[in-house]
Design a protein around this motif. Structure first.
Motif, short mmCIF file in Angstrom:
data_model
loop_
_atom_site.label_atom_id
_atom_site.label_comp_id
_atom_site.label_asym_id
_atom_site.label_seq_id
_atom_site.Cartn_x
_atom_site.Cartn_y
_atom_site.Cartn_z
N GLY A 162 0.02 28.05 63.24
CA GLY A 162 0.28 26.91 62.36
C GLY A 162 1.17 27.38 61.23
N SER A 163 0.78 27.08 60.00
CA SER A 163 1.56 27.53 58.84
C SER A 163 0.98 28.80 58.23
CB SER A 163 1.61 26.42 57.78
OG SER A 163 0.30 26.07 57.40
N LEU A 164 0.13 29.49 58.99
CA LEU A 164 -0.51 30.72 58.53
C LEU A 164 0.18 31.95 59.13
CD1 LEU A 164 -4.19 29.56 59.06
CD2 LEU A 164 -2.99 29.70 56.86
N THR A 165 0.26 33.00 58.33
CA THR A 165 0.85 34.26 58.78
C THR A 165 -0.18 35.37 58.61
OG1 THR A 165 3.03 33.58 58.04
CG2 THR A 165 2.71 35.93 58.37
N CYS A 166 -0.29 36.22 59.63
CA CYS A 166 -1.14 37.40 59.53
C CYS A 166 -0.34 38.46 58.77
CB CYS A 166 -1.53 37.91 60.91
SG CYS A 166 -2.59 39.37 60.84
N TYR A 167 -0.79 38.78 57.57
CA TYR A 167 -0.03 39.76 56.78
C TYR A 167 -0.66 41.14 56.81
CZ TYR A 167 -3.15 39.56 52.69
OH TYR A 167 -4.22 39.65 51.84
N ARG A 168 -1.84 41.27 57.36
CA ARG A 168 -2.47 42.59 57.45
C ARG A 168 -3.49 42.59 58.56
NH1 ARG A 168 -3.81 46.40 52.86
NH2 ARG A 168 -4.58 48.21 53.97
N GLN A 169 -3.52 43.69 59.31
CA GLN A 169 -4.52 43.86 60.36
C GLN A 169 -4.98 45.30 60.36
OE1 GLN A 169 -3.57 43.28 64.65
NE2 GLN A 169 -5.20 41.76 64.53
N GLU A 170 -6.28 45.50 60.42
CA GLU A 170 -6.88 46.83 60.43
C GLU A 170 -7.90 46.90 61.56
OE1 GLU A 170 -5.99 49.34 58.39
OE2 GLU A 170 -4.62 48.09 57.21
#
Length: 183
Positions: A162-170
């Motif tokens: 949608g209008s969401l962005t994944c800016y970090r993943q651990e």
């Protein structure tokens, strides 16, 4: 399990009895809050698959003004209420026994916006993409808000939903944390 920082630092938290709930470890919880900012300056939060309520209680301890806790399990609801009472956060919380999809519809109907949303569903019952799309389409996240998604490390979520962005993943063993915000 314990509260790691803030007003209730060191306070022990009860876990939901049985094997149906997978509590977020203190190590993962500490990492989450180091990523999203250790403390909050007020705001509202939603702990959608609350379990023991550990993530939401931690957010309250670190400065969130109000938190909504949702879980389907009667045992989980009892434990959340006990943990809130132990930390003297009863007045800062709403606790509902409900299914996640229905709860999202209810908060959308109330036109609520959240500074932080925790999504930590049972790994076998994940509908994360659908829930993230619903949150995006119904504008449930404040402009500077974040969504913390805890999921099995083998689950691959899209960078954009949608209008969401994944800016970090651990990744922490078999657990992964993906953090989304508005693009």
């Amino acid at each position: 399990m314990r509260v790691i920082s803030g007003l209730c630092k060191g306070r022990p938290l009860k876990a939901v009895p049985g094997v149906g709930t997978r509590p977020t470890t203190d190590k993962v919880k500490e990492s989450i809050f180091n990523i999203i900012g250790p403390f909050f300056e007020g705001g509202q939060g939603l702990d959608l698959y609350a379990g023991s309520g550990g993530l939401g209680v931690e957010a309250l301890s670190r400065g969130i003004d109000q938190m909504i806790f949702v879980d389907q399990s009667y045992k989980a609801i009892e434990v959340i209420q006990q943990n809130l009472k132990s930390c003297h956060f009863e007045e800062k919380a709403e606790v509902y026994r409900n299914e996640a999809k229905r709860a999202l519809k209810a908060v959308a109907k109330r036109e609520m916006k959240f500074n932080v949303i925790f999504l930590d569903p049972p790994y076998a019952k994940q509908r994360l993409k659908d829930e993230l799309i619903f949150i995006s389409e119904n504008d449930l996240l404040s402009n500077q808000g974040v969504i913390v998604v805890e999921h099995d490390a083998s689950v691959k979520l899209n960078q954009m939903i949608g209008s969401l962005t994944c800016y970090r993943q651990e990744k922490y063993g078999d657990t992964a944390i993906s953090i989304y915000k508005y693009s």
